[in-house]
Design a protein around this motif. Structure first.
Motif, short mmCIF file in Angstrom:
data_model
loop_
_atom_site.label_atom_id
_atom_site.label_comp_id
_atom_site.label_asym_id
_atom_site.label_seq_id
_atom_site.Cartn_x
_atom_site.Cartn_y
_atom_site.Cartn_z
N PHE A 173 0.95 -1.30 -0.06
CA PHE A 173 0.11 -0.12 0.00
C PHE A 173 0.71 1.44 -0.18
CE2 PHE A 173 0.81 -0.73 4.39
CZ PHE A 173 0.70 0.22 5.21
N ARG A 217 0.57 8.31 2.65
CA ARG A 217 1.18 9.84 2.87
C ARG A 217 0.54 10.12 4.10
NH1 ARG A 217 -0.34 13.90 -1.77
NH2 ARG A 217 1.19 12.44 -2.86
N ASP A 259 4.57 10.57 -0.23
CA ASP A 259 4.08 9.16 -0.47
C ASP A 259 5.20 7.91 0.12
OD1 ASP A 259 1.72 9.96 -1.48
OD2 ASP A 259 2.01 9.60 -3.57
N GLU A 284 5.71 3.78 0.16
CA GLU A 284 5.26 2.61 -0.52
C GLU A 284 5.73 1.58 0.47
OE1 GLU A 284 5.88 -0.60 -3.82
OE2 GLU A 284 6.27 1.46 -4.24
N ILE A 310 -3.39 9.69 3.90
CA ILE A 310 -3.98 9.16 2.70
C ILE A 310 -3.41 8.02 2.44
CG2 ILE A 310 -4.49 9.60 0.08
CD1 ILE A 310 -4.14 12.68 0.60
N ILE A 311 -4.21 7.03 2.31
CA ILE A 311 -3.91 5.74 2.15
C ILE A 311 -4.67 5.16 0.59
CG2 ILE A 311 -4.04 3.26 3.02
CD1 ILE A 311 -4.85 4.68 5.65
N SER A 312 -3.68 4.75 -0.25
CA SER A 312 -3.89 4.20 -1.60
C SER A 312 -3.22 2.95 -1.92
CB SER A 312 -3.53 5.38 -2.51
OG SER A 312 -2.20 5.57 -2.72
N ASP A 313 -3.64 2.53 -3.29
CA ASP A 313 -2.79 1.33 -3.86
C ASP A 313 -2.86 0.03 -2.61
OD1 ASP A 313 -2.69 2.68 -6.16
OD2 ASP A 313 -0.82 3.46 -5.43
N VAL A 314 -3.68 -0.18 -2.00
CA VAL A 314 -3.79 -1.28 -1.08
C VAL A 314 -4.12 -2.46 -2.11
CG1 VAL A 314 -5.00 -2.13 0.85
CG2 VAL A 314 -4.73 -0.05 0.78
N SER A 315 -3.32 -3.59 -1.54
CA SER A 315 -3.65 -4.79 -2.37
C SER A 315 -3.26 -5.99 -1.28
CB SER A 315 -2.73 -5.00 -3.48
OG SER A 315 -1.39 -4.87 -3.20
#
Length: 125
Positions: free
Chosen positions: A1, A4, A68, A70, A116-121
């Motif tokens: 994930f 930021r 950001d 990763e 901000i949390i994004s691209d969680v897989s």
């Protein structure tokens, strides 16, 4: 994930928790894993529940705000690794983890982080 951090909160800043179903408890299945910021910091705190132990805990370094980062958390067999921006932060042996059914993911479920949390897989492979 990708995360930021936008600011610091004085309580535990929850990012996400994998659970079956989620109750803020300590039994196996309730924190497999849980990820949050430690109070008053931007240090990520990871807890991974096992069959016989409440949780194996790992902490990252402070993360600069408004950037950001990763983050990759892997638990394969009895090995857990955590990397931030491609740099290995921790590698540990964890206890036995029985297969769980009805696993759920909760993002920001209590004491929400200022981030901000994004691209969680997620992959079980």
């Amino acid at each position: 994930f990708v995360i930021r951090p936008l600011g610091i909160v004085e309580s535990w800043g929850n990012i996400f928790v994998f659970s079956t179903p989620y109750v803020n408890g300590i039994d196996y299945g309730q924190r497999v894993p849980i990820v949050y910021f430690q109070p008053g910091t931007t240090k990520l705190h990871f807890s991974i529940g096992t069959d016989s132990f409440l949780e194996e805990q790992f902490v990252s370094r402070n993360m600069p705000l408004n950037m950001d980062h990763e983050v990759e958390l892997k638990v394969v067999g009895s090995t857990s690794t955590i990397s931030v921006n491609g740099v290995l932060e921790s590698s540990r042996t964890v206890g036995t983890r029985s297969q769980l059914s009805n696993l759920r993911v909760h993002i920001g479920c209590w004491y929400v982080a200022n981030a901000i949390i994004s691209d969680v897989s997620f992959s079980s492979a």
